[in-house]
Design an enzyme around this catalytic site. Structure first.
Site, PDB file in Angstrom:
ATOM      1  N   SER A 146       0.623  -1.155   0.125  1.00 29.08           N
ATOM      2  CA  SER A 146      -0.123   0.153   0.107  1.00 29.08           C
ATOM      3  C   SER A 146       0.804   1.301   0.107  1.00 29.08           C
ATOM      4  O   SER A 146       2.083   1.053   0.366  1.00 29.08           O
ATOM      5  CB  SER A 146      -1.141  -0.132   1.336  1.00 29.08           C
ATOM      6  OG  SER A 146      -1.405   1.260   1.341  1.00 29.08           O
ATOM      7  N   TYR A 159      -1.465  -1.411  10.525  1.00 31.60           N
ATOM      8  CA  TYR A 159      -1.682  -1.442   9.274  1.00 31.60           C
ATOM      9  C   TYR A 159      -0.299  -0.695   8.604  1.00 31.60           C
ATOM     10  O   TYR A 159       0.151  -1.644   7.461  1.00 31.60           O
ATOM     11  CB  TYR A 159      -2.858  -0.633   8.666  1.00 31.60           C
ATOM     12  CG  TYR A 159      -3.245  -0.664   7.198  1.00 31.60           C
ATOM     13  CD1 TYR A 159      -3.645  -1.902   6.682  1.00 31.60           C
ATOM     14  CD2 TYR A 159      -2.764   0.230   6.149  1.00 31.60           C
ATOM     15  CE1 TYR A 159      -4.026  -2.180   5.321  1.00 31.60           C
ATOM     16  CE2 TYR A 159      -3.176  -0.023   4.958  1.00 31.60           C
ATOM     17  CZ  TYR A 159      -3.672  -1.016   4.566  1.00 31.60           C
ATOM     18  OH  TYR A 159      -4.021  -1.322   3.128  1.00 31.60           O
TER      19      TYR A 159
END
Length: 279
Positions: A146, A159
């Site tokens: 990401s 995350y």
């Protein structure tokens, strides 16, 4: 001729979203695809769409947070098609109730559960798939990281750490497995409007999507197929001299000078006072 004829691919989290689009695109390019997902019903719908389009696909219902399921998914692909040459580590669903928070706020239990999917699953997937890739004369692993691996957001310890760790793991595996003819890369998507995100956010705040798109130099958010196309490229012979690379697929989001972006978005809000932001 399809770019991936003769390949056998495993796509974790392949029922929908980026994984679903990737499963469809890999099949369109000739790969035989094993969709791995917790949601067997949605996975089967995606598989049926692939079959209708002429592709070869199977579904494995499993949890990549479980060691035994990862071993079993690789064995399922090998039993069906004889090998594995492509592994796309994509699966991730945040813990119910959210895994947000700082190091002070996140529980050890949440950390362990999330890391089992964000990082450990990719390690174990490679552990079981790489020997078959080696026997096949090579292969490709693509990890879905990401832009959060490159740029951090507040109270997102789990995350951000997981996605950054996945990028580092990609580079390490590229070094380790390159001599075996196995390339390892990752993609770093920006905001991708998956089916789940569409229902959770943009169906409720439709007027805010135009504002959100203003963040991007391309003036649009990403769609799952945008990332799927990048993954197909990295798995193809066109990328045969690319390994250890983090391909950013974010419409230019992470390129920008932040103060300029902040001013531009502030002006946009002033011009559109009707906008309700989702967060």
């Amino acid at each position: 001729m399809p770019r991936l004829s003769g390949h056998v691919a495993i796509v974790t989290g392949g029922a929908q979203g980026i994984g679903g689009a990737t499963a469809r695109r890999l099949a369109e390019e000739g790969a035989r695809v094993l969709i791995v997902d917790l949601d067997g019903e949605t996975a089967e719908r995606t598989a049926q769409a692939i079959r209708t389009a002429g592709g070869e696909v199977a579904v494995f219902v499993g949890d990549v947070g479980r060691h035994a399921d990862i071993r079993a998914m690789v064995e399922a692909a090998v039993q069906r098609w004889g090998t594995v040459t492509i592994l796309v580590n994509n699966a991730y669903t945040p813990t119910a109730g959210g895994a947000g928070g700082s190091a002070v706020e996140v529980s050890e239990e949440t950390w362990d559960r999330e890391m089992a999917v964000l990082l450990k699953a990719a390690f174990l997937g490679a552990k079981y798939a790489v020997p078959y890739m080696e026997r096949a004369g090579g292969g490709s692993i693509v990890n879905v990281s990401s832009v959060h691996a490159l740029l951090q957001a507040p109270r997102a310890l789990v995350y951000e750490t997981g996605k950054a760790g996945l990028l580092a793991m990609t580079r390490q595996m590229a070094i380790d497995f390159g001599p075996l003819g196995i390339r390892v890369n990752c993609v770093c998507p920006g905001h991708i409007v998956t089916e789940r995100i569409q229902a959770m956010i943009w169906d409720k705040y439709p007027e805010a999507l135009a504002f959100f798109e203003q963040q991007y130099p391309l003036r649009r958010v990403g769609r799952p197929v945008d990332v799927a196309n990048a993954i197909v490229f990295l798995c193809s012979d066109e990328a045969s001299f690319i390994t250890g690379h983090a391909l950013v697929v974010d419409g230019g989001l992470s390129l920008q000078l932040q103060e300029n972006l902040a001013v531009r978005l502030a002006h946009y809000i002033q011009e559109h006072p009707e906008i309700r932001l989702p967060y």
